[in-house]
Write a protein that holds these residues in place. Structure first.
Motif, short mmCIF file in Angstrom:
data_model
loop_
_atom_site.label_atom_id
_atom_site.label_comp_id
_atom_site.label_asym_id
_atom_site.label_seq_id
_atom_site.Cartn_x
_atom_site.Cartn_y
_atom_site.Cartn_z
N THR A 4 0.82 -1.21 0.00
CA THR A 4 0.00 0.00 0.00
C THR A 4 0.85 1.26 0.00
O THR A 4 1.76 1.41 0.82
CB THR A 4 -0.92 0.02 1.24
N LEU A 5 0.54 2.16 -0.92
CA LEU A 5 1.09 3.51 -0.94
C LEU A 5 0.00 4.45 -0.45
O LEU A 5 -1.08 4.52 -1.05
CB LEU A 5 1.51 3.89 -2.37
N LEU A 6 0.25 5.16 0.64
CA LEU A 6 -0.69 6.17 1.12
C LEU A 6 -0.31 7.52 0.51
O LEU A 6 0.83 7.97 0.67
CB LEU A 6 -0.67 6.28 2.64
N MET A 7 -1.25 8.16 -0.18
CA MET A 7 -1.04 9.46 -0.81
C MET A 7 -1.88 10.50 -0.07
O MET A 7 -3.08 10.29 0.15
CB MET A 7 -1.45 9.41 -2.28
N GLY A 77 -5.24 8.96 7.70
CA GLY A 77 -4.10 8.05 7.82
C GLY A 77 -4.13 7.28 9.12
O GLY A 77 -3.87 6.06 9.15
N ARG A 78 -4.44 7.96 10.24
CA ARG A 78 -4.53 7.29 11.53
C ARG A 78 -5.66 6.26 11.54
O ARG A 78 -5.50 5.14 12.04
CB ARG A 78 -4.79 8.33 12.63
N ALA A 79 -6.81 6.63 10.98
CA ALA A 79 -7.94 5.70 10.96
C ALA A 79 -7.58 4.44 10.19
O ALA A 79 -7.90 3.32 10.62
CB ALA A 79 -9.16 6.39 10.34
N GLU A 82 -5.18 2.23 12.21
CA GLU A 82 -5.87 1.62 13.34
C GLU A 82 -6.86 0.55 12.90
O GLU A 82 -7.26 -0.30 13.69
CB GLU A 82 -6.55 2.69 14.18
N HIS A 83 -7.25 0.58 11.62
CA HIS A 83 -8.06 -0.49 11.05
C HIS A 83 -7.18 -1.64 10.55
O HIS A 83 -7.69 -2.61 9.99
CB HIS A 83 -8.92 0.02 9.90
N GLY A 84 -5.87 -1.52 10.70
CA GLY A 84 -4.96 -2.60 10.33
C GLY A 84 -4.28 -2.46 9.00
O GLY A 84 -3.55 -3.36 8.57
N VAL A 85 -4.46 -1.33 8.30
CA VAL A 85 -3.79 -1.12 7.02
C VAL A 85 -2.40 -0.57 7.30
O VAL A 85 -2.24 0.50 7.87
CB VAL A 85 -4.58 -0.13 6.14
N ARG A 86 -1.37 -1.30 6.91
CA ARG A 86 0.02 -0.91 7.16
C ARG A 86 0.65 -0.43 5.86
O ARG A 86 0.89 -1.22 4.94
CB ARG A 86 0.81 -2.10 7.73
N PRO A 87 0.93 0.86 5.73
CA PRO A 87 1.49 1.36 4.47
C PRO A 87 2.90 0.85 4.23
O PRO A 87 3.71 0.74 5.16
CB PRO A 87 1.48 2.88 4.66
N ARG A 313 -12.00 -3.23 0.72
CA ARG A 313 -11.06 -3.64 -0.33
C ARG A 313 -9.65 -3.78 0.22
O ARG A 313 -8.90 -4.69 -0.16
CB ARG A 313 -11.09 -2.63 -1.46
N LEU A 314 -9.27 -2.88 1.13
CA LEU A 314 -7.90 -2.88 1.64
C LEU A 314 -7.66 -3.97 2.68
O LEU A 314 -6.55 -4.49 2.80
CB LEU A 314 -7.58 -1.52 2.25
N THR A 315 -8.68 -4.29 3.45
CA THR A 315 -8.52 -5.27 4.52
C THR A 315 -9.02 -6.65 4.14
O THR A 315 -8.73 -7.63 4.83
CB THR A 315 -9.25 -4.83 5.79
N GLY A 316 -9.79 -6.74 3.04
CA GLY A 316 -10.36 -8.02 2.65
C GLY A 316 -11.49 -8.46 3.54
O GLY A 316 -11.93 -9.61 3.48
N ASP A 317 -12.01 -7.54 4.36
CA ASP A 317 -13.10 -7.86 5.28
C ASP A 317 -14.39 -7.30 4.70
O ASP A 317 -14.60 -6.08 4.70
CB ASP A 317 -12.83 -7.24 6.65
N PRO A 318 -15.31 -8.16 4.22
CA PRO A 318 -16.54 -7.65 3.62
C PRO A 318 -17.39 -6.87 4.60
O PRO A 318 -18.25 -6.09 4.20
CB PRO A 318 -17.26 -8.92 3.14
#
Length: 336
Positions: A4-7, A77-79, A82-87, A313-318
């Motif tokens: 993941t690239l965070l922009m 970015g913080r949210a 904290e949802h588990g998305v690691r850039p 989409r990012l976490t794969g959690d429907p």
């Protein structure tokens, strides 16, 4: 494996009540936004103008646009984290780089806010100038650029921003339009006319502790990784208002380094997403683009739906498709 690239977008991405639908409805975003606004001297006034249909200070004014963009970029970015998305890497456009630097641990939140407040104060007092968005390559503008009118940003191969004093810039705009080149006026930044702002800001950055980024961070001013040495240079940070933004070269360097990069726009609108979709790796299906918010202002439901779909989409959690509504009753009503 995708990375993941965070922009993080900068000035120009702002619009009335941007991201408002998440406030009070997405608890991680809400807590982060409250935290960052509390660090500003005028955080309550910023919040009122952000939520207002008739803000006391126009949202396009530097004293509103830059602090609120910083706050939203940081909170999104913080949210996400904290949802588990690691850039894998982060990239900010203009003031978006300050938000990315705080998230990467280069500055503490308090120091980042203090430095941004001082920059905004200096910019508000700077001599008048302007910027011009031009639908042309940098090379095609070689005969146009002068000591006064300079390249301020390279956002995409045929999306170049010029900056300079108002009168010389107006002459350039007239000449370009006469040649059939599409261009549009913008608010002024990233111009040598702001050299006094850069000089005045050095002392504050020199007195501020900095750390190497904990998360890889690309500079939109060097189009290269932000090293600990660069991060420790006060002149680098103080010089942002003067230097050209090299967003496209930085993005190209990141996306050309590997496949399967998911570009996530953590900020209002989808301006950076539109740019990223033009990159050859994305067009070839070797990368993807996921904006967190709608392309333009909508109701609260639009913000929530866009964020939930992106998170799924990012976490794969429907379950991410189901907006978190347990704080929905706390969303503040818009003010007049």
């Amino acid at each position: 494996m995708t990375v993941t690239l965070l922009m993080f977008p900068g000035q120009g991405a702002q619009h009335p009540r941007m991201g408002w639908g998440l406030y009070g409805a997405e608890p991680r975003f809400t807590a982060a936004l409250d935290e960052v606004l509390a660090a500003f001297d005028d955080g309550d006034a910023l919040r009122r103008d952000w939520l207002s249909d008739d803000p006391r200070v126009p949202l396009d004014h530097v004293t509103r646009a830059q602090p609120l963009l910083f706050a939203l970029d940081y909170a999104l970015g913080r949210a996400l984290t904290e949802h588990g998305v690691r850039p894998w890497v982060m990239l900010g456009h203009s003031v978006g780089e300050m938000a990315a630097a705080v998230l990467a641990g280069v500055f503490t939140l308090g120091d980042g806010v203090r430095l941004l407040q001082e920059r905004v104060r200096l910019l508000a007092e700077a001599p008048p100038g302007g910027m011009l968005a031009v639908s042309a390559t940098v090379a095609a503008l070689d005969g146009t650029v002068t000591d006064e009118v300079v390249v301020a940003a390279v956002n995409a191969p045929r999306q170049t921003i010029l900056a300079g004093p108002c009168e010389p810039l107006a002459r350039v705009a007239e000449r370009l339009r006469g040649d059939g080149v599409v261009c549009a006026a913008l608010t002024a930044f990233h111009s040598p006319s702001l050299a006094s702002v850069a000089s005045a800001a050095v002392e504050g950055f020199a007195a501020t502790p900095v750390r190497p980024p904990r998360v890889p961070l690309y500079s939109c001013y060097t189009a290269a990784p932000l090293t600990g040495e660069v991060a420790a240079d006060p002149g680098y940070w103080a010089g942002h208002p003067v230097r050209p933004v090299l967003f496209w070269p930085a993005l190209d360097a990141i996306l050309s380094s590997r496949d399967d990069v998911v570009c996530v726009e953590a900020g209002p609108g989808q301006g950076l997403s539109t740019i990223a979709r033009r990159h050859r790796s994305v067009r070839a299906g070797r990368g993807a683009v996921v904006p967190l918010l709608p392309a333009r202002a909508g109701g609260p439901g639009a913000d929530l739906a866009a964020f939930a779909a992106a998170l799924a989409r990012l976490t794969g959690d429907p379950r991410g498709d189901e907006p978190d509504r347990h704080l929905d009753h706390q969303r503040p009503a818009p003010s007049a």
